[in-house]
Design a protein around this motif. Structure first.
Motif, mmCIF file in Angstrom:
data_model
loop_
_atom_site.group_PDB
_atom_site.id
_atom_site.type_symbol
_atom_site.label_atom_id
_atom_site.label_comp_id
_atom_site.label_asym_id
_atom_site.label_seq_id
_atom_site.Cartn_x
_atom_site.Cartn_y
_atom_site.Cartn_z
ATOM 1 N N ASN A 36 0.809 -1.210 0.000
ATOM 2 C CA ASN A 36 0.000 0.000 0.000
ATOM 3 C C ASN A 36 0.850 1.271 0.000
ATOM 4 O O ASN A 36 0.325 2.364 0.104
ATOM 5 C CB ASN A 36 -1.081 0.020 1.093
ATOM 6 C CG ASN A 36 -0.634 -0.526 2.410
ATOM 7 O OD1 ASN A 36 0.523 -0.837 2.625
ATOM 8 N ND2 ASN A 36 -1.572 -0.653 3.308
ATOM 9 N N THR A 41 -4.535 3.546 -4.454
ATOM 10 C CA THR A 41 -5.990 3.377 -4.420
ATOM 11 C C THR A 41 -6.365 1.927 -4.676
ATOM 12 O O THR A 41 -5.612 1.165 -5.281
ATOM 13 C CB THR A 41 -6.702 4.250 -5.472
ATOM 14 O OG1 THR A 41 -6.337 3.798 -6.768
ATOM 15 C CG2 THR A 41 -6.366 5.721 -5.306
ATOM 16 N N GLU A 42 -7.550 1.576 -4.219
ATOM 17 C CA GLU A 42 -8.038 0.206 -4.386
ATOM 18 C C GLU A 42 -8.196 -0.158 -5.850
ATOM 19 O O GLU A 42 -8.007 -1.305 -6.224
ATOM 20 C CB GLU A 42 -9.350 -0.019 -3.627
ATOM 21 C CG GLU A 42 -10.351 1.105 -3.762
ATOM 22 C CD GLU A 42 -11.468 0.858 -4.749
ATOM 23 O OE1 GLU A 42 -11.625 -0.264 -5.238
ATOM 24 O OE2 GLU A 42 -12.199 1.814 -5.013
ATOM 25 N N ASP A 43 -8.485 0.805 -6.678
ATOM 26 C CA ASP A 43 -8.665 0.529 -8.104
ATOM 27 C C ASP A 43 -7.362 0.069 -8.757
ATOM 28 O O ASP A 43 -7.373 -0.753 -9.657
ATOM 29 C CB ASP A 43 -9.196 1.783 -8.805
ATOM 30 C CG ASP A 43 -9.688 1.497 -10.204
ATOM 31 O OD1 ASP A 43 -10.460 0.536 -10.356
ATOM 32 O OD2 ASP A 43 -9.302 2.230 -11.123
ATOM 33 N N TYR A 46 -6.774 -3.763 -7.187
ATOM 34 C CA TYR A 46 -7.887 -4.702 -7.045
ATOM 35 C C TYR A 46 -7.678 -5.984 -7.854
ATOM 36 O O TYR A 46 -7.733 -7.088 -7.307
ATOM 37 C CB TYR A 46 -9.202 -4.018 -7.448
ATOM 38 C CG TYR A 46 -10.375 -4.957 -7.423
ATOM 39 C CD1 TYR A 46 -10.989 -5.278 -6.216
ATOM 40 C CD2 TYR A 46 -10.839 -5.559 -8.585
ATOM 41 C CE1 TYR A 46 -12.054 -6.156 -6.172
ATOM 42 C CE2 TYR A 46 -11.900 -6.438 -8.551
ATOM 43 C CZ TYR A 46 -12.500 -6.735 -7.350
ATOM 44 O OH TYR A 46 -13.544 -7.619 -7.310
ATOM 45 N N ASN A 64 -11.212 -6.998 3.183
ATOM 46 C CA ASN A 64 -11.828 -5.781 2.656
ATOM 47 C C ASN A 64 -10.702 -4.896 2.129
ATOM 48 O O ASN A 64 -9.906 -4.372 2.904
ATOM 49 C CB ASN A 64 -12.622 -5.053 3.737
ATOM 50 C CG ASN A 64 -13.302 -3.813 3.201
ATOM 51 O OD1 ASN A 64 -13.113 -3.400 2.067
ATOM 52 N ND2 ASN A 64 -14.112 -3.195 4.051
ATOM 53 N N ILE A 65 -10.643 -4.737 0.831
ATOM 54 C CA ILE A 65 -9.560 -3.982 0.204
ATOM 55 C C ILE A 65 -9.482 -2.545 0.713
ATOM 56 O O ILE A 65 -8.405 -1.962 0.803
ATOM 57 C CB ILE A 65 -9.692 -4.032 -1.335
ATOM 58 C CG1 ILE A 65 -8.376 -3.624 -1.991
ATOM 59 C CG2 ILE A 65 -10.866 -3.202 -1.820
ATOM 60 C CD1 ILE A 65 -8.298 -3.934 -3.455
ATOM 61 N N LEU A 66 -10.622 -1.975 1.114
ATOM 62 C CA LEU A 66 -10.642 -0.592 1.597
ATOM 63 C C LEU A 66 -10.026 -0.439 2.983
ATOM 64 O O LEU A 66 -9.800 0.680 3.440
ATOM 65 C CB LEU A 66 -12.064 -0.043 1.564
ATOM 66 C CG LEU A 66 -12.646 0.114 0.159
ATOM 67 C CD1 LEU A 66 -14.083 0.594 0.228
ATOM 68 C CD2 LEU A 66 -11.803 1.035 -0.696
ATOM 69 N N TYR A 68 -7.043 -1.376 3.455
ATOM 70 C CA TYR A 68 -5.622 -1.232 3.145
ATOM 71 C C TYR A 68 -5.317 -0.218 2.055
ATOM 72 O O TYR A 68 -4.174 0.218 1.917
ATOM 73 C CB TYR A 68 -5.041 -2.594 2.741
ATOM 74 C CG TYR A 68 -5.267 -3.601 3.822
ATOM 75 C CD1 TYR A 68 -4.440 -3.655 4.931
ATOM 76 C CD2 TYR A 68 -6.368 -4.457 3.782
ATOM 77 C CE1 TYR A 68 -4.679 -4.544 5.964
ATOM 78 C CE2 TYR A 68 -6.617 -5.351 4.804
ATOM 79 C CZ TYR A 68 -5.769 -5.379 5.892
ATOM 80 O OH TYR A 68 -6.023 -6.246 6.915
ATOM 81 N N PHE A 69 -6.318 0.151 1.266
ATOM 82 C CA PHE A 69 -6.122 1.088 0.166
ATOM 83 C C PHE A 69 -7.262 2.099 0.151
ATOM 84 O O PHE A 69 -8.401 1.755 0.459
ATOM 85 C CB PHE A 69 -6.068 0.339 -1.181
ATOM 86 C CG PHE A 69 -4.965 -0.669 -1.222
ATOM 87 C CD1 PHE A 69 -3.687 -0.293 -1.592
ATOM 88 C CD2 PHE A 69 -5.195 -1.980 -0.853
ATOM 89 C CE1 PHE A 69 -2.656 -1.216 -1.603
ATOM 90 C CE2 PHE A 69 -4.175 -2.913 -0.858
ATOM 91 C CZ PHE A 69 -2.900 -2.527 -1.245
ATOM 92 N N PRO A 71 -10.184 4.514 -1.257
ATOM 93 C CA PRO A 71 -11.125 4.349 -2.364
ATOM 94 C C PRO A 71 -10.707 5.229 -3.541
ATOM 95 O O PRO A 71 -9.995 6.214 -3.368
ATOM 96 C CB PRO A 71 -12.464 4.805 -1.784
ATOM 97 C CG PRO A 71 -12.168 5.450 -0.499
ATOM 98 C CD PRO A 71 -10.778 5.113 -0.093
ATOM 99 N N GLU A 72 -11.149 4.857 -4.706
ATOM 100 C CA GLU A 72 -10.862 5.648 -5.905
ATOM 101 C C GLU A 72 -11.466 7.037 -5.725
ATOM 102 O O GLU A 72 -12.608 7.170 -5.299
ATOM 103 C CB GLU A 72 -11.470 4.944 -7.132
ATOM 104 C CG GLU A 72 -10.988 5.474 -8.431
ATOM 105 C CD GLU A 72 -9.505 5.302 -8.667
ATOM 106 O OE1 GLU A 72 -8.947 6.125 -9.397
ATOM 107 O OE2 GLU A 72 -8.892 4.365 -8.134
#
Length: 114
Positions: A36, A41-43, A46, A64-66, A68-69, A71-72
């Protein structure tokens, strides 16, 4: 010829090689690499993580990816203003390292970093 360190397990080598292929030599990848910090960003990450979970046959559980990253970013003026003025407060993001992803691959299921 590939170099394999004697003290690494097969899974460690596979995970490190997996991410080395993704970065194609642009970044030094080892167990201390912090994902990270490479992706913001998660995008951006992903599909890399989806592929990682599938490739190593890892149960995702409650990942949950959010966590650690970020949001777009959106084009919402309120959000843009908050970022520009520094009022966009977010709790610190836990580090996600290659070392943790090695442990996850060894276990075969997602668990939170310590």
């Amino acid at each position: 010829m590939k170099k394999f360190l004697v003290n690494r397990t097969s899974i460690e080598n596979k995970v490190i090689d997996y991410f080395k292929r993704k970065f194609k030599g642009f970044v030094i990848i080892d167990e201390n690499t912090i994902l990270n910090k490479l992706y913001t960003t998660e995008d951006e990450i992903y599909f890399e993580l989806v592929d990682y979970f599938e490739y190593f046959k890892i149960k995702i559980n409650d990942f949950n990816i959010l966590d650690y990253f970020c949001p777009e970013p959106t084009l919402n003026l309120k959000d843009i203003w908050a970022r520009l003025t520094g009022k966009n407060k977010r709790t610190p993001i836990p580090l996600l390292t290659i070392g943790h992803l090695i442990k996850v691959a060894e276990k075969g299921e997602w668990f939170e970093p310590e």
